[in-house]
Design a protein around this motif. Sequence first.
Motif, PDB file in Angstrom:
ATOM      1  N   GLU A  98     155.325 109.728  10.478  1.00  8.84           N
ATOM      2  CA  GLU A  98     154.288 109.717   9.433  1.00  8.84           C
ATOM      3  C   GLU A  98     153.743 108.316   9.198  1.00  8.84           C
ATOM      4  OE1 GLU A  98     152.577 111.888   7.294  1.00  8.84           O
ATOM      5  OE2 GLU A  98     153.114 113.072   9.039  1.00  8.84           O
ATOM      6  N   GLN A  99     154.684 107.337   9.124  1.00  7.36           N
ATOM      7  CA  GLN A  99     154.307 105.961   8.821  1.00  7.36           C
ATOM      8  C   GLN A  99     153.439 105.356   9.920  1.00  7.36           C
ATOM      9  OE1 GLN A  99     157.865 103.843   8.026  1.00  7.36           O
ATOM     10  NE2 GLN A  99     157.400 103.681   5.857  1.00  7.36           N
ATOM     11  N   VAL A 100     153.814 105.678  11.165  1.00  5.44           N
ATOM     12  CA  VAL A 100     153.058 105.146  12.303  1.00  5.44           C
ATOM     13  C   VAL A 100     151.622 105.664  12.233  1.00  5.44           C
ATOM     14  CG1 VAL A 100     152.862 105.145  14.803  1.00  5.44           C
ATOM     15  CG2 VAL A 100     155.111 105.000  13.736  1.00  5.44           C
ATOM     16  N   VAL A 101     151.467 106.944  11.959  1.00  8.78           N
ATOM     17  CA  VAL A 101     150.135 107.537  11.864  1.00  8.78           C
ATOM     18  C   VAL A 101     149.349 106.870  10.744  1.00  8.78           C
ATOM     19  CG1 VAL A 101     148.843 109.624  11.308  1.00  8.78           C
ATOM     20  CG2 VAL A 101     150.816 109.744  12.836  1.00  8.78           C
ATOM     21  N   ASP A 102     149.996 106.697   9.572  1.00  7.80           N
ATOM     22  CA  ASP A 102     149.303 106.097   8.432  1.00  7.80           C
ATOM     23  C   ASP A 102     148.778 104.710   8.768  1.00  7.80           C
ATOM     24  OD1 ASP A 102     149.668 108.249   6.959  1.00  7.80           O
ATOM     25  OD2 ASP A 102     151.288 107.483   5.698  1.00  7.80           O
ATOM     26  N   LYS A 103     149.607 103.921   9.456  1.00 15.25           N
ATOM     27  CA  LYS A 103     149.204 102.545   9.771  1.00 15.25           C
ATOM     28  C   LYS A 103     148.017 102.549  10.734  1.00 15.25           C
ATOM     29  CE  LYS A 103     151.219  98.200  11.070  1.00 15.25           C
ATOM     30  NZ  LYS A 103     152.206  97.653  11.962  1.00 15.25           N
ATOM     31  N   ALA A 104     148.118 103.399  11.763  1.00 14.84           N
ATOM     32  CA  ALA A 104     147.035 103.457  12.745  1.00 14.84           C
ATOM     33  C   ALA A 104     145.738 103.938  12.110  1.00 14.84           C
ATOM     34  CB  ALA A 104     147.431 104.399  13.885  1.00 14.84           C
ATOM     35  N   ASP A 142     139.662 121.939  12.008  1.00 10.12           N
ATOM     36  CA  ASP A 142     140.367 120.781  12.598  1.00 10.12           C
ATOM     37  C   ASP A 142     139.805 119.504  11.985  1.00 10.12           C
ATOM     38  OD1 ASP A 142     141.682 122.489  14.249  1.00 10.12           O
ATOM     39  OD2 ASP A 142     140.607 121.928  16.082  1.00 10.12           O
ATOM     40  N   GLU A 143     140.526 118.393  12.165  1.00  9.56           N
ATOM     41  CA  GLU A 143     140.023 117.126  11.645  1.00  9.56           C
ATOM     42  C   GLU A 143     139.706 116.160  12.782  1.00  9.56           C
ATOM     43  OE1 GLU A 143     141.886 116.571   7.220  1.00  9.56           O
ATOM     44  OE2 GLU A 143     143.170 116.057   8.913  1.00  9.56           O
ATOM     45  N   ILE A 144     138.600 115.465  12.645  1.00  9.18           N
ATOM     46  CA  ILE A 144     138.314 114.362  13.555  1.00  9.18           C
ATOM     47  C   ILE A 144     138.512 113.055  12.778  1.00  9.18           C
ATOM     48  CG2 ILE A 144     136.710 115.683  14.999  1.00  9.18           C
ATOM     49  CD1 ILE A 144     134.600 113.592  13.560  1.00  9.18           C
ATOM     50  N   VAL A 145     138.616 111.964  13.535  1.00  8.96           N
ATOM     51  CA  VAL A 145     138.801 110.646  12.918  1.00  8.96           C
ATOM     52  C   VAL A 145     137.492 109.876  13.058  1.00  8.96           C
ATOM     53  CG1 VAL A 145     140.196 108.544  12.977  1.00  8.96           C
ATOM     54  CG2 VAL A 145     141.162 110.695  13.811  1.00  8.96           C
ATOM     55  N   MET A 146     137.098 109.143  12.035  1.00  7.90           N
ATOM     56  CA  MET A 146     135.902 108.299  12.142  1.00  7.90           C
ATOM     57  C   MET A 146     136.173 106.927  11.525  1.00  7.90           C
ATOM     58  SD  MET A 146     132.012 108.849  10.694  1.00  7.90           S
ATOM     59  CE  MET A 146     132.400 108.663   8.973  1.00  7.90           C
ATOM     60  N   ARG A 147     135.748 105.892  12.225  1.00 10.75           N
ATOM     61  CA  ARG A 147     135.765 104.559  11.607  1.00 10.75           C
ATOM     62  C   ARG A 147     134.437 104.436  10.863  1.00 10.75           C
ATOM     63  NH1 ARG A 147     136.220 100.323  15.868  1.00 10.75           N
ATOM     64  NH2 ARG A 147     138.373 100.970  15.988  1.00 10.75           N
ATOM     65  N   PRO A 148     134.475 104.355   9.546  1.00 12.82           N
ATOM     66  CA  PRO A 148     133.214 104.474   8.798  1.00 12.82           C
ATOM     67  C   PRO A 148     132.381 103.199   8.747  1.00 12.82           C
ATOM     68  CG  PRO A 148     135.082 104.432   7.301  1.00 12.82           C
ATOM     69  CD  PRO A 148     135.645 104.260   8.677  1.00 12.82           C
ATOM     70  N   LYS A 149     132.084 102.666   9.948  1.00 10.67           N
ATOM     71  CA  LYS A 149     131.269 101.449  10.019  1.00 10.67           C
ATOM     72  C   LYS A 149     130.110 101.702  10.987  1.00 10.67           C
ATOM     73  CE  LYS A 149     134.768  98.046   8.875  1.00 10.67           C
ATOM     74  NZ  LYS A 149     134.736  98.584   7.528  1.00 10.67           N
ATOM     75  N   ALA A 166     138.459 107.458   8.405  1.00 14.71           N
ATOM     76  CA  ALA A 166     138.245 108.658   7.594  1.00 14.71           C
ATOM     77  C   ALA A 166     138.625 109.872   8.429  1.00 14.71           C
ATOM     78  CB  ALA A 166     136.780 108.741   7.194  1.00 14.71           C
ATOM     79  N   LEU A 167     139.298 110.839   7.810  1.00 10.90           N
ATOM     80  CA  LEU A 167     139.609 112.109   8.481  1.00 10.90           C
ATOM     81  C   LEU A 167     138.598 113.140   7.992  1.00 10.90           C
ATOM     82  CD1 LEU A 167     143.495 112.318   8.268  1.00 10.90           C
ATOM     83  CD2 LEU A 167     142.096 111.964  10.304  1.00 10.90           C
ATOM     84  N   LEU A 168     137.863 113.740   8.923  1.00  7.47           N
ATOM     85  CA  LEU A 168     136.770 114.634   8.532  1.00  7.47           C
ATOM     86  C   LEU A 168     136.994 116.039   9.066  1.00  7.47           C
ATOM     87  CD1 LEU A 168     133.864 112.206   9.480  1.00  7.47           C
ATOM     88  CD2 LEU A 168     135.050 112.406   7.285  1.00  7.47           C
ATOM     89  N   LYS A 169     136.875 117.012   8.187  1.00  8.05           N
ATOM     90  CA  LYS A 169     137.093 118.412   8.576  1.00  8.05           C
ATOM     91  C   LYS A 169     135.871 118.932   9.343  1.00  8.05           C
ATOM     92  CE  LYS A 169     140.228 120.545   6.423  1.00  8.05           C
ATOM     93  NZ  LYS A 169     141.137 120.918   5.487  1.00  8.05           N
ATOM     94  N   VAL A 170     136.137 119.563  10.469  1.00  3.56           N
ATOM     95  CA  VAL A 170     135.068 120.118  11.296  1.00  3.56           C
ATOM     96  C   VAL A 170     134.608 121.440  10.689  1.00  3.56           C
ATOM     97  CG1 VAL A 170     134.547 121.072  13.582  1.00  3.56           C
ATOM     98  CG2 VAL A 170     135.916 118.983  13.372  1.00  3.56           C
ATOM     99  N   ARG A 171     133.270 121.621  10.611  1.00  2.00           N
ATOM    100  CA  ARG A 171     132.740 122.846   9.976  1.00  2.00           C
ATOM    101  C   ARG A 171     132.310 123.896  10.993  1.00  2.00           C
ATOM    102  NH1 ARG A 171     129.384 120.152   5.018  1.00  2.00           N
ATOM    103  NH2 ARG A 171     131.210 119.677   3.743  1.00  2.00           N
ATOM    104  N   LYS A 225     147.820 107.809  17.425  1.00  2.00           N
ATOM    105  CA  LYS A 225     146.842 106.708  17.364  1.00  2.00           C
ATOM    106  C   LYS A 225     145.430 107.261  17.520  1.00  2.00           C
ATOM    107  CE  LYS A 225     149.649 103.150  19.480  1.00  2.00           C
ATOM    108  NZ  LYS A 225     150.111 102.976  20.832  1.00  2.00           N
ATOM    109  N   PRO A 226     144.458 106.644  16.846  1.00  2.00           N
ATOM    110  CA  PRO A 226     143.085 107.132  17.007  1.00  2.00           C
ATOM    111  C   PRO A 226     142.538 106.808  18.402  1.00  2.00           C
ATOM    112  CG  PRO A 226     143.287 105.606  15.136  1.00  2.00           C
ATOM    113  CD  PRO A 226     144.549 105.517  15.914  1.00  2.00           C
ATOM    114  N   LEU A 227     141.962 107.801  19.039  1.00  2.00           N
ATOM    115  CA  LEU A 227     141.297 107.612  20.337  1.00  2.00           C
ATOM    116  C   LEU A 227     139.810 107.790  20.044  1.00  2.00           C
ATOM    117  CD1 LEU A 227     141.298 107.472  23.455  1.00  2.00           C
ATOM    118  CD2 LEU A 227     141.698 109.937  23.473  1.00  2.00           C
ATOM    119  N   LEU A 228     139.081 106.689  20.019  1.00  2.00           N
ATOM    120  CA  LEU A 228     137.708 106.727  19.514  1.00  2.00           C
ATOM    121  C   LEU A 228     136.678 106.349  20.579  1.00  2.00           C
ATOM    122  CD1 LEU A 228     138.264 104.816  16.131  1.00  2.00           C
ATOM    123  CD2 LEU A 228     138.405 107.271  16.537  1.00  2.00           C
TER     124      LEU A 228
END
Length: 263
Positions: free
Chosen positions: A2-8, A95-102, A13-18, A55-58
């Motif tokens: 859990e901690q490893v995921v939180d740090k990465a 499902d959730e995707i990951v986004m770097r909000p920049k 932002a975790l975004l729910k797919v519609r 880890k996020p793969l972006l």
Amino acid sequence: MEQVVDKALRGMALLKVRDIRHWTDRTFSFHCERPASFRFRSGEFAMIGLLAEGKPLLRAYSICSPAWEEELEFYSIKVQDGPLTSRLQHIREGDEIVMRPKPVGTLVHDALVPGKRLFLFSTGTGIAPFASITRDPETYDKFDQVVLTHTCRQVGELAFGYDLTRRIREHEFLPEVVGDKLVHIATTTREESPAMGRITDWIRDGRLAAATGAPLDPATDRVMICGSMAMLQEHKAICEELGFVEGSNSEPGQFVIEKAFVD
Ligand code: A2P
């Protein structure tokens, strides 16, 4: 774990797919929720992806949504052995995707000086940022004519662009804003269709001028280009030969480019 995921995920932002739509065996698009604090300019891109081993793969993806929309839309290629899209193509509603909000990018109004006609040249999934630009009222405030060109190998790959123009026509407020300013030119290069050939050839042989009323001219026209590296280089060379000057966020010009992002 859990901690490893939180740090990465710090700053992500975790975004729910519609919803997800598969257009061809090579492309798909999806909508996901938009964080209330996430602001972007129409035409920009963001880093999005999935968690892989915590880890996020972006990868960089243009945002198809206009800046005013309350959800985010992305259009993607499917690369069967691509690290991200081989997985991303299987996402499902919820499902959730990951986004770097920049968000960043040069296919924005701020990077162009004022003009009369706006040309949006795209190939393949390079149409994605123009799905944003063509639905932004600012585009029609600034230009008298907006020409969206979309070139693909096969007819089926043009569907996203046709659906985009249908969504504009059937939208609650866009038809009034767009009027008859938007011209959509869809061409294929490897399958028979009513309009065939690369737009670079259309520019050179006068077909684009015939379809839009006048040849490209840096005095009146502004250009945004998005596609493969080869396509960008060729369009850029044509623009420069015609006397167009490339723009950026810090120094607006007469044309701007961005590569279509694939893995
Ligand atoms: P073509 O079929 O003649 O190569 P791709 O899938 O390879 O990215 O290509 C998408 C579309 O972009 C195809 O229709 C392709 O035409 C076209 N294209 C490829 N290279 C260029 C280029 N240098 N200038 C303009 N269009 C190009």
